[in-house]
Scaffold this motif. Structure first.
Motif, mmCIF file in Angstrom:
data_model
loop_
_atom_site.group_PDB
_atom_site.id
_atom_site.type_symbol
_atom_site.label_atom_id
_atom_site.label_comp_id
_atom_site.label_asym_id
_atom_site.label_seq_id
_atom_site.Cartn_x
_atom_site.Cartn_y
_atom_site.Cartn_z
ATOM 1 N N LEU A 14 43.659 67.837 38.098
ATOM 2 C CA LEU A 14 43.041 66.521 38.203
ATOM 3 C C LEU A 14 42.247 66.397 39.505
ATOM 4 C CD1 LEU A 14 42.650 63.588 37.218
ATOM 5 C CD2 LEU A 14 44.795 63.017 38.365
ATOM 6 N N LEU A 15 42.804 66.899 40.587
ATOM 7 C CA LEU A 15 42.107 66.855 41.879
ATOM 8 C C LEU A 15 40.806 67.640 41.820
ATOM 9 C CD1 LEU A 15 45.105 67.256 44.351
ATOM 10 C CD2 LEU A 15 43.702 65.215 44.014
ATOM 11 N N LEU A 16 40.838 68.792 41.151
ATOM 12 C CA LEU A 16 39.620 69.595 40.989
ATOM 13 C C LEU A 16 38.574 68.826 40.188
ATOM 14 C CD1 LEU A 16 41.051 73.172 40.260
ATOM 15 C CD2 LEU A 16 39.683 72.477 42.240
ATOM 16 N N ALA A 17 39.044 68.176 39.121
ATOM 17 C CA ALA A 17 38.121 67.403 38.282
ATOM 18 C C ALA A 17 37.515 66.245 39.065
ATOM 19 C CB ALA A 17 38.856 66.891 37.045
ATOM 20 N N GLN A 18 38.343 65.580 39.870
ATOM 21 C CA GLN A 18 37.850 64.456 40.667
ATOM 22 C C GLN A 18 36.799 64.903 41.683
ATOM 23 O OE1 GLN A 18 41.544 62.945 42.221
ATOM 24 N NE2 GLN A 18 41.769 61.415 40.616
ATOM 25 N N SER A 19 36.999 66.089 42.243
ATOM 26 C CA SER A 19 36.055 66.598 43.246
ATOM 27 C C SER A 19 34.704 66.927 42.615
ATOM 28 C CB SER A 19 36.634 67.841 43.931
ATOM 29 O OG SER A 19 36.746 68.912 43.008
ATOM 30 N N ALA A 20 34.704 67.154 41.298
ATOM 31 C CA ALA A 20 33.454 67.466 40.606
ATOM 32 C C ALA A 20 32.763 66.212 40.071
ATOM 33 C CB ALA A 20 33.728 68.429 39.446
ATOM 34 N N GLY A 21 33.399 65.060 40.253
ATOM 35 C CA GLY A 21 32.837 63.838 39.698
ATOM 36 C C GLY A 21 32.493 62.804 40.741
ATOM 37 N N ARG A 22 32.259 61.602 40.274
ATOM 38 C CA ARG A 22 31.945 60.486 41.166
ATOM 39 C C ARG A 22 32.875 59.325 40.850
ATOM 40 N NH1 ARG A 22 28.693 56.784 38.232
ATOM 41 N NH2 ARG A 22 27.923 57.657 36.263
ATOM 42 N N LYS A 23 33.317 58.658 41.887
ATOM 43 C CA LYS A 23 34.219 57.532 41.709
ATOM 44 C C LYS A 23 33.428 56.320 41.228
ATOM 45 C CE LYS A 23 38.112 55.305 44.053
ATOM 46 N NZ LYS A 23 38.874 55.197 45.322
ATOM 47 N N ILE A 24 34.044 55.535 40.354
ATOM 48 C CA ILE A 24 33.358 54.364 39.820
ATOM 49 C C ILE A 24 34.308 53.170 39.824
ATOM 50 C CG2 ILE A 24 33.985 55.004 37.455
ATOM 51 C CD1 ILE A 24 31.458 53.606 36.487
ATOM 52 N N ASP A 25 33.751 52.002 40.107
ATOM 53 C CA ASP A 25 34.519 50.764 39.992
ATOM 54 C C ASP A 25 34.406 50.323 38.531
ATOM 55 O OD1 ASP A 25 35.521 48.192 39.961
ATOM 56 O OD2 ASP A 25 34.727 47.686 41.934
ATOM 57 N N LEU A 26 35.371 50.726 37.723
ATOM 58 C CA LEU A 26 35.286 50.484 36.286
ATOM 59 C C LEU A 26 35.315 48.994 35.956
ATOM 60 C CD1 LEU A 26 35.045 52.011 33.631
ATOM 61 C CD2 LEU A 26 37.539 52.029 33.473
ATOM 62 N N ASN A 27 36.079 48.231 36.703
ATOM 63 C CA ASN A 27 36.139 46.783 36.428
ATOM 64 C C ASN A 27 34.792 46.105 36.683
ATOM 65 O OD1 ASN A 27 38.812 46.074 35.474
ATOM 66 N ND2 ASN A 27 39.560 46.772 37.461
ATOM 67 N N SER A 28 34.096 46.521 37.748
ATOM 68 C CA SER A 28 32.762 45.962 38.024
ATOM 69 C C SER A 28 31.791 46.342 36.918
ATOM 70 C CB SER A 28 32.237 46.469 39.365
ATOM 71 O OG SER A 28 33.009 45.957 40.426
ATOM 72 N N HIS A 29 31.915 47.577 36.449
ATOM 73 C CA HIS A 29 31.054 48.052 35.358
ATOM 74 C C HIS A 29 31.297 47.221 34.100
ATOM 75 C CE1 HIS A 29 28.735 50.918 32.987
ATOM 76 N NE2 HIS A 29 29.731 50.968 32.120
ATOM 77 N N ILE A 30 32.556 46.943 33.792
ATOM 78 C CA ILE A 30 32.889 46.165 32.596
ATOM 79 C C ILE A 30 32.420 44.718 32.745
ATOM 80 C CG2 ILE A 30 34.822 45.245 31.234
ATOM 81 C CD1 ILE A 30 36.315 47.871 31.880
ATOM 82 N N LYS A 31 32.586 44.145 33.928
ATOM 83 C CA LYS A 31 32.122 42.771 34.174
ATOM 84 C C LYS A 31 30.619 42.650 33.948
ATOM 85 C CE LYS A 31 35.611 41.267 37.530
ATOM 86 N NZ LYS A 31 35.880 40.954 38.957
ATOM 87 N N LYS A 32 29.896 43.646 34.409
ATOM 88 C CA LYS A 32 28.442 43.641 34.241
ATOM 89 C C LYS A 32 28.063 43.693 32.767
ATOM 90 C CE LYS A 32 24.251 46.070 35.719
ATOM 91 N NZ LYS A 32 23.720 47.233 36.476
ATOM 92 N N LEU A 33 28.775 44.506 31.996
ATOM 93 C CA LEU A 33 28.515 44.601 30.551
ATOM 94 C C LEU A 33 28.823 43.282 29.851
ATOM 95 C CD1 LEU A 33 29.964 48.149 29.732
ATOM 96 C CD2 LEU A 33 27.550 47.474 29.767
ATOM 97 N N ILE A 34 29.892 42.611 30.269
ATOM 98 C CA ILE A 34 30.248 41.315 29.675
ATOM 99 C C ILE A 34 29.163 40.282 29.962
ATOM 100 C CG2 ILE A 34 31.872 39.376 29.810
ATOM 101 C CD1 ILE A 34 34.102 41.430 30.300
ATOM 102 N N GLU A 35 28.679 40.290 31.190
ATOM 103 C CA GLU A 35 27.614 39.346 31.571
ATOM 104 C C GLU A 35 26.354 39.595 30.747
ATOM 105 O OE1 GLU A 35 27.128 39.929 35.729
ATOM 106 O OE2 GLU A 35 29.015 38.942 36.279
#
Length: 272
Positions: free
Chosen positions: A243-264
């Motif tokens: 999991l740590l390896l996978a995280q290092s290959a990705g980007r962190k995201i604020d999923l709740n902010s993303h969902i709020k934006k979609l709802i709006e």
């Protein structure tokens, strides 16, 4: 022959039946009279219980010269009967098999109900513990197809009520799936305690949810509706490293902010 009290319960033996069963295991064959004397149970009772064991396939009459004596059913026959019983039990409970000892436990189940129970395992996590997850890029879409919306609504509500923290990785295509959800479905996902990392699809190009916490890990294959439970601290530790390896290959995201934006955005479209 060594059996525990639990084994006796599984075999469905009474205390007297267990005494006879154990005694038969100490000799090749014996008469009902001699057996009654050894175990200090009246001969009529001993003979009655021997016939009950015979009906269950646990004891049999063995020809000895010009008469018959009693003995345990042959080891091979006992194993056949037990295996047949286990297969019937596994089939009725959608259990595909498993192994268990002091170091590791593995169980395999099949069917939607077992998948639902597997996801609900996350509700058993302790207050200070954290759920870790790796979601394959094909798994999320299949989950939405195969499991009822009401089930996810209830599961999400319970994870929020219990303040369950989930840390994991999802793919770019899984993130895009949120755009296809309606407002009610998005609200169901909103405000969960999620720490999410997004990685390219090709890194997790499989139909599998990998979820682990404590010393428990389970893998869910949604297409074949199979759940594999593994109880082993070393294996869980190895997956945390992945999991740590996978995280290092990705980007962190604020999923709740993303969902709020979609709802709006969806709310604006509805109001137009």
């Amino acid at each position: 022959m060594s059996l525990s009290g639990t084994d006796i319960k599984i075999l469905g033996l009474s205390k007297k039946e267990a005494t006879i069963f154990f005694e038969l295991g100490t000799c090749v064959h014996i008469t009902a009279t001699d057996l009654a004397k050894k175990i200090k149970i009246p001969r009529t009772t001993t003979l009655f219980l021997l016939h009950k064991l015979q009906e269950r396939g646990l004891a049999e009459k063995i020809p000895v010269k010009n008469h018959k004596e009693w003995g345990l059913t042959s080891r091979e026959e006992l194993i056949k009967k037990l295996r047949k019983t286990i297969r019937a039990f596994e089939a009725s409970h959608n259990i595909l098999g498993g192994i268990a000892d002091n170091e590791i436990g593995i169980e395999v189940y099949q069917g939607k109900n077992n998948i639902k129970q597997a996801y609900r395992q996350i509700l058993q996590v302790g207050v200070n513990d954290r759920i870790y997850a790796i979601q394959g890029n094909k798994s999320a879409a299949l989950s939405l197809e195969k499991l009822e919306k009401e089930y996810f609504f209830d599961l999400h509500k319970q994870t929020k009520d219990k303040k369950v923290i989930i840390e994991g990785v999802i793919s770019e295509s899984t993130l895009r799936l949120f755009q296809k959800l309606n407002i009610n479905e998005l609200h169901s996902h909103l405000d969960r305690l999620i720490i999410a990392y997004i990685i390219p699809d090709e890194y997790i190009n499989f139909d599998m949810d990998i979820i682990f916490f404590g010393n428990l890990l389970f893998l869910i294959n949604m297409e074949k509706e199979i759940v594999l439970f593994i109880k082993n601290e070393a294996i869980v530790s190895a997956f945390k490293g992945m999991l740590l390896l996978a995280q290092s290959a990705g980007r962190k995201i604020d999923l709740n902010s993303h969902i709020k934006k979609l709802i709006e955005e969806k709310s604006k479209t509805i109001n137009l």
